[in-house]
Design an enzyme around this catalytic site. Structure first.
Site, mmCIF file in Angstrom:
data_model
loop_
_atom_site.group_PDB
_atom_site.id
_atom_site.type_symbol
_atom_site.label_atom_id
_atom_site.label_comp_id
_atom_site.label_asym_id
_atom_site.label_seq_id
_atom_site.Cartn_x
_atom_site.Cartn_y
_atom_site.Cartn_z
ATOM 1 N N ASN A 292 40.703 -2.167 -36.740
ATOM 2 C CA ASN A 292 39.714 -3.211 -36.455
ATOM 3 C C ASN A 292 39.858 -4.435 -37.363
ATOM 4 O O ASN A 292 39.232 -5.466 -37.107
ATOM 5 C CB ASN A 292 38.289 -2.651 -36.563
ATOM 6 C CG ASN A 292 37.941 -1.780 -35.370
ATOM 7 O OD1 ASN A 292 38.715 -1.692 -34.415
ATOM 8 N ND2 ASN A 292 36.786 -1.135 -35.426
ATOM 9 N N CYS B 172 32.390 -0.688 -20.553
ATOM 10 C CA CYS B 172 33.277 0.300 -21.134
ATOM 11 C C CYS B 172 32.475 1.562 -21.329
ATOM 12 O O CYS B 172 31.263 1.578 -21.140
ATOM 13 C CB CYS B 172 33.879 -0.182 -22.437
ATOM 14 S SG CYS B 172 32.791 -0.032 -23.818
ATOM 15 N N ARG C 177 44.856 5.354 -29.407
ATOM 16 C CA ARG C 177 44.424 3.958 -29.528
ATOM 17 C C ARG C 177 44.050 3.633 -30.973
ATOM 18 O O ARG C 177 44.120 2.478 -31.379
ATOM 19 C CB ARG C 177 43.199 3.695 -28.645
ATOM 20 C CG ARG C 177 43.509 3.711 -27.172
ATOM 21 C CD ARG C 177 42.314 3.255 -26.396
ATOM 22 N NE ARG C 177 41.863 1.956 -26.889
ATOM 23 C CZ ARG C 177 40.728 1.384 -26.545
ATOM 24 N NH1 ARG C 177 39.924 1.968 -25.693
ATOM 25 N NH2 ARG C 177 40.394 0.209 -27.028
HETATM 26 C C1 UD1 Z 1 33.334 -3.713 -33.203
HETATM 27 C C2 UD1 Z 1 34.384 -2.656 -33.430
HETATM 28 C C3 UD1 Z 1 33.910 -1.306 -32.917
HETATM 29 C C4 UD1 Z 1 32.561 -0.965 -33.541
HETATM 30 C C5 UD1 Z 1 31.560 -2.100 -33.365
HETATM 31 C C6 UD1 Z 1 30.270 -1.866 -34.117
HETATM 32 C C7 UD1 Z 1 36.425 -3.942 -33.311
HETATM 33 C C8 UD1 Z 1 37.676 -4.274 -32.573
HETATM 34 N N1 UD1 Z 1 35.598 -3.066 -32.746
HETATM 35 O O1 UD1 Z 1 33.135 -3.806 -31.789
HETATM 36 O O2 UD1 Z 1 34.876 -0.320 -33.273
HETATM 37 O O3 UD1 Z 1 32.043 0.204 -32.932
HETATM 38 O O4 UD1 Z 1 32.126 -3.333 -33.847
HETATM 39 O O5 UD1 Z 1 30.512 -1.678 -35.463
HETATM 40 O O6 UD1 Z 1 36.211 -4.429 -34.404
HETATM 41 N N2 UD1 Z 1 26.568 -7.412 -28.348
HETATM 42 C C9 UD1 Z 1 25.906 -8.224 -27.464
HETATM 43 N N3 UD1 Z 1 26.473 -9.420 -27.121
HETATM 44 C C10 UD1 Z 1 27.674 -9.833 -27.638
HETATM 45 C C11 UD1 Z 1 28.344 -8.994 -28.559
HETATM 46 C C12 UD1 Z 1 27.755 -7.786 -28.901
HETATM 47 O O7 UD1 Z 1 24.821 -7.892 -26.967
HETATM 48 O O8 UD1 Z 1 28.141 -10.912 -27.275
HETATM 49 C C13 UD1 Z 1 25.968 -6.108 -28.729
HETATM 50 C C14 UD1 Z 1 26.812 -4.918 -28.303
HETATM 51 O O9 UD1 Z 1 26.561 -4.526 -26.976
HETATM 52 C C15 UD1 Z 1 26.376 -3.871 -29.317
HETATM 53 C C16 UD1 Z 1 26.118 -4.699 -30.583
HETATM 54 O O10 UD1 Z 1 25.970 -6.039 -30.146
HETATM 55 O O11 UD1 Z 1 25.176 -3.277 -28.904
HETATM 56 C C17 UD1 Z 1 27.208 -4.663 -31.611
HETATM 57 O O12 UD1 Z 1 28.448 -4.869 -30.998
HETATM 58 P P1 UD1 Z 1 29.667 -5.590 -31.723
HETATM 59 O O13 UD1 Z 1 29.480 -5.580 -33.198
HETATM 60 O O14 UD1 Z 1 29.915 -6.904 -31.080
HETATM 61 O O15 UD1 Z 1 30.880 -4.624 -31.353
HETATM 62 P P2 UD1 Z 1 32.368 -5.057 -31.169
HETATM 63 O O16 UD1 Z 1 32.634 -6.245 -32.025
HETATM 64 O O17 UD1 Z 1 32.728 -5.095 -29.722
#
Ligand code: UD1
Length: 427
Positions: A23, A123, A404
């Site tokens: 990550n 997902c 992965r």
């Molecule tokens: C990253 C990590 C993943 C980890 C997650 C939380 C990477 C590549 N992946 O995923 O392994 O599980 O952080 O620590 O670094 N959300 C929204 N809108 C957005 C973006 C996020 O509502 O535009 C919500 C998501 O649905 C979730 C929360 O915010 O409920 C946190 O997600 P986020 O921190 O963005 O996860 P990722 O960055 O996708």
């Protein structure tokens, strides 16, 4: 399809090298788009998600050179040169394989003034929208349309610095905004930014590329945009989630593992919880020693953004709790559908009931091996942990989920006395 076969009941003991963090590596690779000069990354883990990101970068014109690390060092050395961008589109075929492909959006837009990135879609662990990534870029002046399943972002005169207040903590959202802000005109302030060690690692790399970022490691980042970034070399930080997973492998088998290269500072909340569950993590000169010091006890956990307990270790912690004495309540606050490992653990004899975002795990004296499969990376590895302690044989299907995010998992565990092997699928 390959399978992993495990015969449970072996106490793990030995040293495990911890790989570079997936990550951290993913946004670092995407950061190469911000400059026409080479970015050289070392300690890059050799994983399916990394290969997907490299294909995506090649697709938009980045020259990619992957070399083995010098002898005695781990991972790969990847040199990326984005001197000329040949396309500004991240196609559906690549983005659907991996949501983190959206990390090319900010850098492409900031560098080229335009980007088209397929919407990642749903997902297995929840809906995971990208609305906050788009909100951040809009606050920097981007005009964004959603068109035929694609995010089409434009900033023909370049991005402008702005203020972004994230209503909830998003890791890749913070990374996308931070990368874009390094080339925006003026100053950008990101409020309620993610503080994960992977975000910090990216910030340090951007600074060595010439970016100006204040507040690194805090939830308020102030970025002064530059006209250009330059060449840099950076070593990817150790994978705290891989380290935490192996720590739990030591815990569940009553063993002792030294996790080489891991940083205890990145696992403080986990160490605190594990101490209450009956095993300790201590810092050594080479990394972390994870050792069971007493009977395994049930503890309650709640997932939270860093520095809280990581959602990416929730499934592994649940596997551990299935054989602890007493009960444990595990509450998932980050993703709404992250209990897919529960039915599989139940098939191995675990006593778990789920109530909305919480699972109550009542420890049982032992688990039984079974045929299992999982639908995401961390759920898969939790079944491996359960298999290490179950009676008889556990066969994990759909191993590509593990590949992965875990580099040579079965080799690393087998070297520490686990009875585990990969069985290649018949062609
Ligand atoms: C990253 C990590 C993943 C980890 C997650 C939380 C990477 C590549 N992946 O995923 O392994 O599980 O952080 O620590 O670094 N959300 C929204 N809108 C957005 C973006 C996020 O509502 O535009 C919500 C998501 O649905 C979730 C929360 O915010 O409920 C946190 O997600 P986020 O921190 O963005 O996860 P990722 O960055 O996708």
């Amino acid at each position: 399809m390959d399978q992993i076969r495990i015969k449970g009941g072996h106490r793990l003991e030995g040293r495990i090298p911890i790989s570079g963090a997936k990550n951290a590596a993913l946004p670092l690779l995407a950061a190469s788009l911000l400059t026409d000069a080479p970015l050289t990354l070392s300690n890059v883990p050799y994983l399916a998600d990394i290969a997907t990101m490299l294909s995506l970068l090649e697709q938009v014109g980045v020259l990619v050179d992957v070399a083995a690390a010098p002898s005695g060092e781990a991972g790969r050395v990847v040199q990326l040169t984005a001197s000329r961008l040949s396309s500004l589109t991240a196609p559906y075929e690549l983005v659907r394989k991996m949501r983190a492909s959206v990390l090319v959006l900010g850098p492409l837009l900031a560098r080229a003034g335009e980007a088209k990135v397929s919407l990642p879609g749903g997902c297995a662990i929840g809906s995971r929208p990208v609305d906050l990534h788009l909100m951040a870029l809009r606050n920097m002046g981007a005009v964004i349309d959603l068109d035929n399943g694609y995010i089409h972002a434009r900033a023909p005169k370049g991005l402008q610095g702005g203020e972004v207040v994230f209503p909830l903590v998003t890791v890749t959202g913070t990374e996308n905004a931070m990368m874009a802000a390094t080339l925006a005109k003026g100053e950008t302030v990101l409020i309620n930014a993610a503080r994960e060690p992977e975000v910090v690692d990216l910030a340090h790399c951007l600074v060595s590329m010439g970016a100006e970022i204040d507040g690194i490691g805090s939830d308020r980042l102030r970025i002064k945009g530059k006209d250009k970034l330059h060449a840099a070399s950076h070593r990817v930080v150790a994978d705290r989630i891989e380290a935490g997973t192996f720590a739990m492998a030591a815990g569940i088998t009553g063993g002792s593992l030294e996790l080489i290269g891991a940083r205890l500072a990145h696992l403080n909340s986990v160490a605190h919880i594990l101490a209450a569950a009956g095993f300790v993590l201590t810092e050594t000169s080479d990394g972390i020693l994870a050792e069971r010091v007493g009977p395994l006890c049930g503890v309650d956990i709640m997932t939270e953004p860093y520095p809280g307990f990581p959602t990416d270790l929730q499934a592994q912690m649940m596997a551990l709790m299935t054989v602890a004495s007493g009960a444990s309540m595990i509450t998932e606050t980050i993703f709404e559908n992250r209990f897919m490992h529960v039915p599989e653990l139940q098939r191995m004899g675990a006593n778990i009931s789920v109530h909305k975002a919480s699972a109550i795990v009542r420890g049982v004296p032992s688990l039984r091996g079974a045929q299992v499969m999982a639908t995401d990376l961390r759920a898969s590895v939790s079944l491996v942990l359960a298999g290490l302690v179950a009676e008889g044989e556990t066969v994990l299907n759909r191993v590509y989920h593990l590949d992965r995010g875990y580099e040579r998992l079965e080799e690393k565990l087998a070297a520490c006395s686990a009875d585990i092997e990969r069985v290649k699928a018949a062609a």
